[in-house]
Design an enzyme around this catalytic site. Structure first.
Site, PDB file in Angstrom:
ATOM      1  N   GLY A 180       0.827  -1.204   0.000  1.00  0.00           N
ATOM      2  CA  GLY A 180       0.000   0.000   0.000  1.00  0.00           C
ATOM      3  C   GLY A 180       0.860   1.252   0.000  1.00  0.00           C
ATOM      4  N   GLU A 423      -1.001 -10.930   3.890  1.00  0.00           N
ATOM      5  CA  GLU A 423      -0.360 -11.390   5.129  1.00  0.00           C
ATOM      6  C   GLU A 423      -0.557 -12.894   5.327  1.00  0.00           C
ATOM      7  OE1 GLU A 423       0.700  -7.779   5.021  1.00  0.00           O
ATOM      8  OE2 GLU A 423       1.629  -9.278   6.296  1.00  0.00           O
TER       9      GLU A 423
END
Lengths: 466, 185
Positions: A180, A423
């Site tokens: 991000g 993740e």
């Protein structure tokens, strides 16, 4: 207030305020949250059209505009900001619950600096980060490599002559992909790369890499960064790519709280190899929190609307009942409402467990890191999968209007759904959790005592004992 | 004769399910290794069973934590405790119904038990329904964060759906590009 909704509220058998206080960790915290929300709601700087009406570029610009205003106004919040959680509450309202361009800066870059950096490194970069003089992200994932960190290809070769690391993306698949705010916003990144020193590879380590000039924001020589293009959601976020070509950084830019490279290139390994991945465990714990929030939001929308919406006739000639009165609608939504509460309490437990183990690690006790890793992997996978599919059930339970962006579901779903795969993709995480469980069953045979979350495995009871 | 509204019974059921699946998956790994396979190969060969075991373990953790959390809420009013207890019970019972196959496989439950549990969940629906809106209100998501016309706190859905439509960029002009293109057909 819609009369049907008011009727529902009047019929409740408990005090909503009491439950709100419980869910928000006390009256004081709830009061702060309300005040922060009110501040944002009444601030003309935060008025704009819903994101759904904006193009991708305009969503990014609006996200940046809101985030920068929020930073500028942070000092005006005074006593309302007592802890990091208050800041998250404020930022969540500023960004209308969408992922913004500073999420990785506050959510991963700063935590990694603090957890992986030496005291000198923290002293150098933390003030710059907290004052937004630099903006960071966390560049781990590569185009061809995800959850399997040992497979990452990015290299950091130490050059003892200049006391620098030379960073490279040796293949196309090694280009960092997806972090991000990497594309256009960040000036710095924590880059995970294979460390080579004195001709030997020591595995994945974290490096602070400057990406852009602090003068004119242009990308530095040896750095190629950009936005990865339109995605399922996250329109306000410039998820990016990064290609490194013989980019040199000082030796001091390797985060050296645990493992170290001396000026001559000699390497000291960390006390526990998994410590490098500590930030991921933290983020997984936060995803459990996000899962609880997402399904609670979905249930809120669907249940309120089901109380307002009237549909069909129970019997010919009778008024259309509220959709919520149909047992089939209840049977769709109430399991998810209950899951929202179950997940709320488990996210609290997960964060507590993370804090406890982190405290132990800080004291040099690594005995519970494996348990924490397995717990965060299992819960991240379990809760995010249920919330993800649950949001679709909530959407369809709103009938045709659920398909409109006005329902809030397209944004909610597309903003939450990446957590199923980031993740750690869920199946991979469940396997990681399971491997720990298998190890525990083996440890039991050798008489080991198992820690809290898996202690029940030593239970010798059989089905007939229920 | 089993009391499926008893927290200890449900806790025990979930524990047995998780234990059964973990032992089963672990046994498969052991068997593969006894057959000469290395640990990595054995884990991969048993991966489908391992995933189920991890889900059961995580699910049990969530259920157990829900029960434990409520048992520690000592200063909470009785009325609220009853509501939260219903939620925890429904969550656990619905989980059994959803995963009934795994509870049946190990003989933890009979077909009749599962039918009884399904009926229990249906009977609990009206009890939850009376508090459903209040239960979601308690999360206190502001309208700006929810970003939903359907889920507005004030419930004024239809007026605001119409306002929303009027904001559509296509409505900026009465006559759209269609009319120009139509003329070229």
């Amino acid at each position: 207030i819609n009369p049907d909704l008011q009727k529902e509220r009047d019929a409740a058998t408990f005090d909503v305020e009491e439950l709100s206080v419980l869910l928000h960790n006390g009256a004081h915290e709830l009061e702060k949250k309300r005040k922060l929300e009110e501040l944002v709601r009444n601030d003309p700087d935060y008025k704009s059209l819903p994101f759904d009406f904006l193009s991708r570029e305009a969503q990014y610009e609006e996200g940046v505009r809101r985030s920068t205003i929020a930073v500028a106004k942070k000092d005006q919040l005074g006593s309302l900001i007592e802890n990091h959680g208050d800041l998250i509450t404020y930022n969540t309202h500023v960004g209308r619950g969408k992922a913004g361009p500073f999420n990785l800066h506050t959510g991963m870059f700063i935590p990694t600096l603090v957890k992986q950096g030496s005291p000198e490194q923290v002293a150098k970069w933390l003030p710059l980060s907290e004052n937004y003089q630099i903006v960071g992200t966390y560049a781990q994932t590569e185009m061809g490599h995800g959850t399997f960190l040992r497979g990452l290809e990015t290299t950091a070769h130490y050059d003892p002559h200049t006391q620098e690391f030379v960073l490279n993306s040796p293949t196309t698949t090694s280009i960092k992909w997806w972090p991000g705010a990497l594309g256009k916003t960040s000036t710095h990144a924590v880059v995970l790369a294979q460390l080579y020193t004195l001709g030997k590879c020591h595995g994945i380590h974290a490096f602070v890499v400057q990406l852009r000039s602090l003068e004119d924001h242009k990308s530095l020589p040896g750095i190629m960064v950009g936005d990865i293009g339109p995605k399922f959601g996250y329109g306000a976020n410039d998820n990016g790519f990064l290609k490194l070509s013989n980019h040199r950084i000082p030796r001091e830019n390797m985060l050296m709280k645990y493992s170290k490279v001396a000026p001559d290139g000699s390497y000291s390994k960390p006390p526990k190899s998994t410590l490098t991945y500590g930030t991921m465990t933290f983020v997984r714990a936060m995803i459990v929190r996000g899962s609880a929030q997402a399904i609670a939001q979905g249930a809120t929308i669907a249940i309120r609307y089901s109380a307002v919406r009237r549909q069909s006739e129970m019997r010919p000639g009778e008024p259309e009942p509220q959709v919520l009165s149909y047992p089939t609608q209840q049977y769709k939504l109430f399991p998810l409402l209950c899951a929202a509460y179950a997940f709320h309490f488990v996210q609290v437990k997960m964060i507590e467990a993370y804090s406890e183990v982190t405290e132990l690690v800080n004291k040099g006790d690594f005995s519970r890191t494996q348990e924490l890793h397995a717990l965060s992997s299992g819960l991240k996978a379990y809760t995010s999968a249920i919330s993800n599919t649950g949001l679709e059930v909530c959407r369809t339970s709103c009938g045709g209007h659920g398909y409109s962006c006005a329902s809030g579901f397209p944004a909610l779903y597309t903003n939450f759904t990446p957590s199923v795969t980031y993740e750690g993709e869920n199946t991979v995480l469940l396997l990681q959790c399971a491997r720990y469980l298998v190890k525990c069953t083996r440890d039991l045979r050798s008489g080991a005592k198992l820690p809290g979350s898996v202690a029940y495995l030593s239970c010798g009871c059989d089905p007939s004992s229920i | 004769g089993k009391d499926f509204t008893n927290v200890k019974t449900l806790d025990s059921l979930y524990k047995q399910r998780a234990l059964g699946l973990i032992r089963f998956a672990s046994g498969k790994v052991d068997a593969s290794m006894d057959g000469g396979m290395d640990l990595v190969g054995a884990l991969n060969e048993s991966s489908v069973h391992l995933v189920r075991a991890a889900v059961a373990h995580s699910h049990y953790f969530v259920v157990r934590n829900f029960f434990e959390k409520l048992s520690k809420l000592t200063s909470t009013s009785q009325l609220l405790m009853e509501v939260l207890h219903q939620l925890s019970l429904f969550y656990a019972l619905d989980g059994v119904a959803q995963h009934s196959g795994e509870f049946l496989e190990d003989g933890l439950l009979s077909g009749e038990d599962v039918k009884q549990i399904r009926q229990l969940t249906v009977e609990m629906l009206p009890k939850i329904r009376v508090n459903a809106v209040a239960l979601v209100d308690a999360f206190e998501f502001g309208d700006d964060v929810l970003g939903s016309v359907l889920g507005r706190y004030d419930g004024n859905v239809y007026e605001n759906l119409f306002k929303w439509a009027q904001d559509s960029p296509l409505n900026k002009t009465d006559v759209s590009v269609w009319f120009v293109m139509w003329g070229k057909m």
